[in-house]
Design a protein around this motif. Structure first.
Motif, PDB file in Angstrom:
ATOM      1  N   ILE A 138       0.813  -1.220   0.000  1.00 55.17           N
ATOM      2  CA  ILE A 138       0.000   0.000   0.000  1.00 55.17           C
ATOM      3  C   ILE A 138       0.846   1.268   0.000  1.00 55.17           C
ATOM      4  N   TYR A 139       0.265   2.275  -0.649  1.00 49.09           N
ATOM      5  CA  TYR A 139       0.745   3.650  -0.577  1.00 49.09           C
ATOM      6  C   TYR A 139      -0.243   4.416   0.292  1.00 49.09           C
ATOM      7  N   VAL A 140       0.264   5.232   1.194  1.00 48.37           N
ATOM      8  CA  VAL A 140      -0.599   5.992   2.099  1.00 48.37           C
ATOM      9  C   VAL A 140      -0.293   7.477   1.948  1.00 48.37           C
ATOM     10  N   ASP A 141      -1.297   8.232   1.555  1.00 50.72           N
ATOM     11  CA  ASP A 141      -1.137   9.668   1.301  1.00 50.72           C
ATOM     12  C   ASP A 141       0.067   9.928   0.391  1.00 50.72           C
ATOM     13  N   GLY A 142       0.242   9.025  -0.589  1.00 53.72           N
ATOM     14  CA  GLY A 142       1.282   9.187  -1.593  1.00 53.72           C
ATOM     15  C   GLY A 142       2.586   8.490  -1.298  1.00 53.72           C
ATOM     16  N   SER A 167       3.317  14.903  -8.904  1.00 57.29           N
ATOM     17  CA  SER A 167       3.023  13.721  -8.107  1.00 57.29           C
ATOM     18  C   SER A 167       4.255  13.205  -7.379  1.00 57.29           C
ATOM     19  N   THR A 168       5.395  13.810  -7.582  1.00 66.53           N
ATOM     20  CA  THR A 168       6.604  13.450  -6.847  1.00 66.53           C
ATOM     21  C   THR A 168       7.223  14.719  -6.302  1.00 66.53           C
ATOM     22  N   ILE A 169       8.000  14.566  -5.235  1.00 66.20           N
ATOM     23  CA  ILE A 169       8.655  15.733  -4.647  1.00 66.20           C
ATOM     24  C   ILE A 169      10.038  15.326  -4.168  1.00 66.20           C
ATOM     25  N   THR A 170      10.987  16.216  -4.330  1.00 63.31           N
ATOM     26  CA  THR A 170      12.336  16.003  -3.832  1.00 63.31           C
ATOM     27  C   THR A 170      12.676  17.154  -2.894  1.00 63.31           C
ATOM     28  N   SER A 171      13.798  17.031  -2.227  1.00 57.94           N
ATOM     29  CA  SER A 171      14.202  18.094  -1.302  1.00 57.94           C
ATOM     30  C   SER A 171      14.396  19.421  -2.035  1.00 57.94           C
ATOM     31  N   LYS A 172      14.719  19.341  -3.336  1.00 56.79           N
ATOM     32  CA  LYS A 172      14.890  20.570  -4.120  1.00 56.79           C
ATOM     33  C   LYS A 172      13.543  21.245  -4.379  1.00 56.79           C
ATOM     34  N   ASP A 173      12.449  20.443  -4.415  1.00 59.33           N
ATOM     35  CA  ASP A 173      11.134  21.016  -4.682  1.00 59.33           C
ATOM     36  C   ASP A 173      10.556  21.721  -3.461  1.00 59.33           C
ATOM     37  N   ALA A 221      -0.408   8.456  -4.872  1.00 52.84           N
ATOM     38  CA  ALA A 221       0.792   7.818  -5.390  1.00 52.84           C
ATOM     39  C   ALA A 221       1.111   8.286  -6.805  1.00 52.84           C
ATOM     40  N   PRO A 222       2.373   8.258  -7.178  1.00 55.58           N
ATOM     41  CA  PRO A 222       2.735   8.572  -8.572  1.00 55.58           C
ATOM     42  C   PRO A 222       1.996   7.631  -9.522  1.00 55.58           C
ATOM     43  N   GLY A 223       1.542   8.179 -10.635  1.00 52.66           N
ATOM     44  CA  GLY A 223       0.802   7.375 -11.602  1.00 52.66           C
ATOM     45  C   GLY A 223      -0.690   7.354 -11.362  1.00 52.66           C
ATOM     46  N   ILE A 239       5.280  14.916   2.855  1.00 51.30           N
ATOM     47  CA  ILE A 239       4.485  13.751   3.251  1.00 51.30           C
ATOM     48  C   ILE A 239       4.429  12.664   2.170  1.00 51.30           C
ATOM     49  N   PRO A 240       4.281  12.985   0.880  1.00 48.48           N
ATOM     50  CA  PRO A 240       4.214  11.896  -0.106  1.00 48.48           C
ATOM     51  C   PRO A 240       5.562  11.248  -0.412  1.00 48.48           C
ATOM     52  N   SER A 241       6.640  11.779   0.134  1.00 49.38           N
ATOM     53  CA  SER A 241       7.969  11.238  -0.159  1.00 49.38           C
ATOM     54  C   SER A 241       8.433  10.335   0.984  1.00 49.38           C
ATOM     55  N   LYS A 242       9.650   9.779   0.851  1.00 50.24           N
ATOM     56  CA  LYS A 242      10.247   8.984   1.919  1.00 50.24           C
ATOM     57  C   LYS A 242      11.409   9.721   2.567  1.00 50.24           C
ATOM     58  N   MET A 243      11.392  11.048   2.434  1.00 49.82           N
ATOM     59  CA  MET A 243      12.463  11.850   3.020  1.00 49.82           C
ATOM     60  C   MET A 243      12.281  12.053   4.521  1.00 49.82           C
ATOM     61  N   LEU A 244      11.082  11.784   5.006  1.00 50.90           N
ATOM     62  CA  LEU A 244      10.822  11.844   6.440  1.00 50.90           C
ATOM     63  C   LEU A 244      11.005  10.458   7.030  1.00 50.90           C
ATOM     64  N   SER A 245      11.471  10.375   8.283  1.00 46.57           N
ATOM     65  CA  SER A 245      11.514   9.072   8.948  1.00 46.57           C
ATOM     66  C   SER A 245      10.083   8.562   9.083  1.00 46.57           C
ATOM     67  N   PHE A 246       9.943   7.245   9.169  1.00 51.26           N
ATOM     68  CA  PHE A 246       8.596   6.680   9.206  1.00 51.26           C
ATOM     69  C   PHE A 246       7.810   7.205  10.402  1.00 51.26           C
ATOM     70  N   ASN A 247       8.424   7.263  11.563  1.00 50.19           N
ATOM     71  CA  ASN A 247       7.703   7.699  12.767  1.00 50.19           C
ATOM     72  C   ASN A 247       7.295   9.162  12.675  1.00 50.19           C
ATOM     73  N   THR A 248       8.163   9.991  12.106  1.00 50.51           N
ATOM     74  CA  THR A 248       7.801  11.403  11.915  1.00 50.51           C
ATOM     75  C   THR A 248       6.649  11.521  10.933  1.00 50.51           C
ATOM     76  N   TRP A 249       6.778  10.814   9.822  1.00 54.89           N
ATOM     77  CA  TRP A 249       5.714  10.815   8.809  1.00 54.89           C
ATOM     78  C   TRP A 249       4.394  10.347   9.411  1.00 54.89           C
ATOM     79  N   LEU A 250       4.427   9.264  10.199  1.00 52.74           N
ATOM     80  CA  LEU A 250       3.207   8.720  10.802  1.00 52.74           C
ATOM     81  C   LEU A 250       2.558   9.733  11.737  1.00 52.74           C
ATOM     82  N   SER A 251       3.367  10.470  12.479  1.00 53.49           N
ATOM     83  CA  SER A 251       2.803  11.485  13.386  1.00 53.49           C
ATOM     84  C   SER A 251       2.108  12.591  12.610  1.00 53.49           C
TER      85      SER A 251
END
Length: 603
Positions: A148-152, A288-294, A328-330, A387-399
């Motif tokens: 699953i993808y959650v909020d992207g 639909s995607t984001i990087t730290s530069k965005d 999610a992308p796509g 939020i839609p990226s994986k640049m946040l740690s999982f626990n931070t993202w979940l909060s």
């Protein structure tokens, strides 16, 4: 979405073939079975979510048993043929060889493949109000586990029993105004929150069978129920094993909503004011995607020149950057895509609600999208973009996502008539290209606790007759029974302010003010309307202009009187929605999507 139905049939066929092959060979089936990217609706049961699910090779001691043929001898007395002189038979003892099967137990190391779950991440209940999607699954022990993808954001695997399997969730009650001039009627699909298939995937509304049981009313082949005469009906929604019903009523009073536009408009002394066209505005910068530069890492601050020429008459400053996207992308179809393009906003205390429609959808007759709820007590000014990226740690993202709720795909209309109270969000879902027709106007109520629609009304407002209707493209919710709505009477070059009150399921309308001006001379569309209760004023937004008008509702100001206007230099980023709570005033800008607070404007 019929493409999705075909995709699921193909997946089912693949799984049937897969099951038969597993029995026939030891081939590695660790690869996922792919489907179309679909929206999953979370159910009420909670299951563990794992970071991964893999077939891994393990070595195990296996107990084996073998049978061997073992030889042994026995002694046996054998009679001798010759008898003794006394006539007795003689015997002798002989050895006889025999065989028996003996079972031997042994142990040996055997390599085999077993399903192994990765790290336990969280419980699926944490995603109950998130936007969940999937495009692949694996089968373990005859059970499907979807990635699953959650909020992207890509997350992990969960048992499909975590989803709402073969469920239909619809509005329990729909109340329509009696409107003999309504040429369209009520679209029964508007009552659908969601319908799922046997695997918990969202079903396109067009695939849902809708029937109408009534002595007075009927449903057309295109799914509309006429409101030209009074009556009651039970609407039944079916897809596979999913089934739900909704009670629909067309109210009896055909004169409900007929009023008079008899307020004398207050003249203004405005110069000719023009603004740029929306087509000349800023271009879309989010995707639909984001990087730290965005990600934006600093606040915007824009100053405004007021009507007296003061170059610092007001300013707006960023308080929150929205997630770049929440799907999610796509995510190509509109049901799956939660766009970052916000059309309307509303604050109630620390609750922020937005209406999100994909680019260009707000102009469609049946414009649909998603509403997003944010708990601003927990908001991070910059980090929520990620939020839609994986640049946040999982626990931070979940909060973060525990403080966000995404509504089902729903009718929003233009999306700028949004208001909220402590428990509910309201949307006046009108089409912004209706050219002031006499059809009914649809008011949708959404429960904040679930972000699902729980009631729908329609009402009409006519000035004397259907010949002079009032269609409101912008409105503000004052409380659970009251709307304030804005109508541009272009033929008479004025703006009218209407108070619409609900008692039970019936509505009354009264004109409470008027301004004798078009405000903007080149027919620019209104981009936001709100009443500020602390100062008893209306604010009306056009692209980069903000007008302050007396409301006269609390006796603090003169109704319809122009008090000031402000020209902001936003780099042609148009305003998208206004909101007010207490003395504060907020507005929204897109490209990127951000909510800003207005300062100094009330002083």
């Amino acid at each position: 979405m019929r493409r999705f139905a075909l995709g699921m049939m193909t997946s089912a066929a693949l799984m049937a073939g897969l099951a038969s092959q597993v029995q026939a060979s030891s081939k590695d089936y660790s690869k996922s079975t792919k489907t179309d990217l679909v929206t999953k609706i979370m159910g009420n049961k909670s299951y563990q979510v794992y970071s991964s699910l893999k077939l891994e090779e393990v070595t195990k001691k296996v107990k084996t048993k073998t049978k061997e043929k073992k030889k042994y001898t026995v002694k046996k007395k054998v009679a001798v043929k010759k008898k003794s002189k006394k006539g007795k038979t003689k015997y002798k003892t002989v050895k006889q060889v025999k065989y028996k099967w003996v079972t031997k137990t042994a142990y040996k190391n055997v390599k085999k493949k077993e399903w192994k779950f990765g790290k336990k991440l969280t419980a699926s209940a944490d995603f109950r109000y998130a936007h969940v999607q999937s495009k692949s699954y694996k089968v373990k022990g005859g059970k499907r586990y979807y990635y699953i993808y959650v909020d992207g954001r890509p997350v992990g695997y969960v048992n499909e029993k975590a989803f709402a399997l073969s469920k239909a969730n619809v509005v329990s009650q729909v109340s329509l105004v009696n409107n003999p001039s309504d040429s369209v009627g009520f679209n029964a699909e508007d009552a659908i929150n969601y319908v799922t298939d046997q695997h918990g995937s969202l079903v396109d509304n067009d695939s849902v069978e809708i029937s109408c049981k009534s002595a007075e009313l009927n449903i057309s082949d295109t799914g509309y129920v006429s409101s030209r005469k009074a009556g009651t009906a039970v609407l039944t929604f079916r897809y596979g094993k999913a089934k739900a019903t909704s009670k629909l009523t067309v109210r009896g009073d055909a004169k409900e909503g007929i009023s008079s536009a008899d307020v004398t408009p207050v003249k203004t002394d405005l110069p000719e004011i023009k603004t740029w066209s929306a087509s000349d505005g800023a271009s879309l910068s989010s995707s639909s995607t984001i990087t730290s530069k965005d990600a934006v890492s600093s606040s915007h601050k824009y100053w405004a020149t007021d009507m007296s020429g003061n170059a610092k008459g007001a300013d707006i400053e960023t308080i929150f950057y929205h997630p770049a996207v929440l799907s999610a992308p796509g995510s190509s179809n509109l049901e799956a895509k939660v766009s970052s393009a916000v059309q309307g906003i509303d604050f109630y205390d620390n609750d922020l609600v937005t209406s999100n429609l994909d680019l260009g959808q707000a102009d469609n007759w049946e414009a649909r999208g998603h509403m997003v709820y944010y708990n601003m007590r927990k908001v991070e000014k910059y980090k929520w973009q990620l939020i839609p990226s994986k640049m946040l740690s999982f626990n931070t993202w979940l909060s973060y996502i525990k403080n966000i709720k995404v509504s089902p795909y729903m009718k929003l209309g233009h999306g700028q008539s949004v208001g909220s109270t402590k428990k509910y969000v309201y949307v006046l879902a009108n089409w912004n290209r209706s050219i002031n027709w006499s059809n009914s106007q649809e008011l949708i109520r959404v429960k904040k606790s679930t972000m699902e629609i729980d009631k729908i009304w329609t009402f009409k407002v006519w000035n004397g007759s259907a010949k002079y209707p009032r269609i409101f493209l912008n409105a503000d919710v004052i409380d659970d029974n009251t709307l304030l709505a804005l109508f541009h009477n272009a033929s008479k070059h004025r703006y009218e302010y209407w108070k619409i009150s609900r008692s039970g399921d019936s509505f009354k309308a009264k004109e409470v003010g008027a301004t004798g001006s078009d405000l903007i001379s080149n027919s620019a569309e209104v981009q936001g309307f709100v009443w500020n209760s602390a100062y008893d004023v209306y604010y009306i937004a056009f692209n980069d202009y903000l007008f302050k008008i007396g409301a006269g509702l609390d006796g603090k100001t003169d109704a319809g009187k122009l008090l000031n206007y402000y020209k902001f230099d936003t780099g042609r980023r148009e305003f998208e929605g206004l909101s007010s709570y207490g003395p504060e005033l907020y507005l929204n800008l897109n490209h990127p999507t951000e909510t800003l607070k207005v300062n100094h404007i009330t002083k």
